[in-house]
Design an enzyme around this catalytic site. Structure first.
Site, short mmCIF file in Angstrom:
data_model
loop_
_atom_site.label_atom_id
_atom_site.label_comp_id
_atom_site.label_asym_id
_atom_site.label_seq_id
_atom_site.Cartn_x
_atom_site.Cartn_y
_atom_site.Cartn_z
N CYS A 32 0.85 -1.20 0.00
CA CYS A 32 0.00 0.00 0.00
C CYS A 32 0.88 1.25 0.00
O CYS A 32 1.50 1.58 1.02
CB CYS A 32 -0.92 -0.04 1.21
SG CYS A 32 -1.65 1.53 1.66
N CYS A 35 0.14 4.04 2.53
CA CYS A 35 0.46 3.66 3.91
C CYS A 35 1.89 4.06 4.26
O CYS A 35 2.19 4.45 5.39
CB CYS A 35 0.31 2.15 4.11
SG CYS A 35 -1.37 1.56 3.90
#
Lengths: 108, 303
Positions: A32, A35
């Site tokens: 991700c 993230c």
């Protein structure tokens, strides 16, 4: 894992959020991109607020049952817990300043 | 202190500009923005960036570019630019209360995913609505989901989502895809993918989580509910030019207009590169190329 944040797992999760300190849990994964942007700010905030706020990082890939239990459907998701109870949920990346403002509205 | 060159945005265009500007000793300051690394941060494998025969993960490629820019002395601010004043030099760039001034500017703010703007969409974002299949697909294991779009990236994302979902419905408002033949066929032939043609989406349904979509067939005008737990958008991108409106010439689609083959904008000293200019090629490597051009254009202009 950073120096100031705590690595959470499915096994330790309940105990971690039951801490006497307010606890922010960051649900993240290796794949991700957004993230990754949260790593720096969270690490700094955890350092700045050591002793008043606990920050837990939970890898959803390795700990799918906690992510599912809390209905996480998008990452990064950050949930602030107090006494084991969910108090606030932030979905999507935030800057350090934005995060601090959200935390301040809960934790003094 | 007045900077020589300030770069707004940190995708392939901005970071390549930073590498070149730093190596030319212009000591660039980069405001990288909250969407650091740009759209490649939302991708998985990049298989067409030259020099990586086995492919490379998008975030890894961007980390590499960022380190390379820093290695030559680029300074990086990790926030969004909130306001600019391009009416006089040095140009003024605000990050919240913080003011930066610079002789030259390179704008490489890229483009961001487009949303439909229908009821329920923003309320349920993160609760089943997503514009990032690679980020959120994981959470829809064995569930039925829908994706809207008709281009190559919609096809790619639909196929990616079949790794998790039990069924993926592609919704498209026309009766054929704009995607390349090979990608469209791959999606249409996929056993987990179903296509609903001539279909528009009126509303995302659900109280706390997505439970379905209210859809309309544009030929029969018939409305129905498609029960899904996830709704992904892949309907293209809009350039991030809001803060420059009224200060720079933009084209009819709000992309920054540049002069001929250069990166010069309508304001002398302001240069632009990457997806914020280019609505045609939109590749990492073309954006990087334009970033390099912008840095060279700045270097010549400052001389």
């Amino acid at each position: 894992m950073g120096q100031n944040t705590v690595k959470g797992t499915d096994a330790t999760f309940v105990e971690l959020i039951g801490s006497s300190l307010p606890t922010l849990v960051d649900f993240w994964a290796e794949w991700c991109g957004p993230c990754k942007m949260m790593d720096g700010p969270l690490e700094e905030i955890a350092g700045d607020r050591a002793g008043t706020l606990q920050i837990v990082k939970l890898n959803v890939d390795e700990n799918p049952s906690t992510a599912m239990q809390f209905g996480v459907m998008s990452i990064p998701t950050m949930i602030i817990f107090q006494g084991g109870e969910e108090k606030k949920r932030l979905v999507g990346a935030r800057s350090k300043a934005q995060l601090e403002a959200e935390i301040d509205s809960f934790v003094s | 202190m007045t900077e020589k060159v300030l770069i707004i945005g940190s995708g392939p265009a901005g970071l390549t500009a930073a590498i070149y500007a730093a190596r030319a000793d212009l000591k660039p300051l980069m405001i990288e923005g909250m969407e650091r690394g740009g759209q490649l941060m939302l991708t998985t494998e990049v298989e067409n960036y030259p020099g990586f025969p086995e492919g490379i993960m998008g975030p890894e490629l961007m980390d590499g570019m960022r380190k390379q820019a820093e290695r030559f002395g680029t300074r990086i601010v990790s926030s969004d630019v909130t306001k600019v004043d391009l009416s006089e030099r040095p140009f003024k760039v605000w990050v919240g209360e913080e003011l930066h001034e610079s002789e030259a500017l390179i704008i490489s703010t890229g483009a961001s995913a487009r949303w439909l703007g229908i009821p329920g969409e923003s309320r349920l974002r993160g609760y089943g609505v997503s514009a990032c299949a690679t980020c959120d697909g994981f959470f829809f294991r064995d569930r039925e989901i829908a994706i809207v779009g008709g281009g190559d990236s919609a096809m790619e994302e639909a196929i990616f989502l079949t790794k998790f979902a039990s069924k993926v419905t592609i919704l498209h408002r026309r009766d054929e895809f704009r995607a390349s033949k090979i990608m469209a066929q791959r999606a249409i032939d996929h056993p987990k993918i179903e296509v609903l043609w001539n279909t528009t989406i009126e509303e995302v349904l659900g109280d706390d989580l997505v439970t379905g979509l209210r859809v309309r067939n544009v030929l029969t005008e018939e409305e129905s509910v498609l029960p899904v737990e996830g709704f992904f958008l892949a309907i293209g991108h809009d350039p991030n030019t809001k803060i420059f409106q009224g200060q720079l010439d933009l084209d009819s689609s709000e992309y920054i207009s540049t002069e001929g083959g250069s990166t010069e904008t309508s304001v002398e000293g302001v240069f632009a590169a990457g997806d914020v200019v280019d609505h045609y090629y939109q590749q990492a490597v073309t954006a990087a190329g334009m970033g390099c051009q912008a840095a060279i254009d700045v270097e010549h202009w400052l001389d």
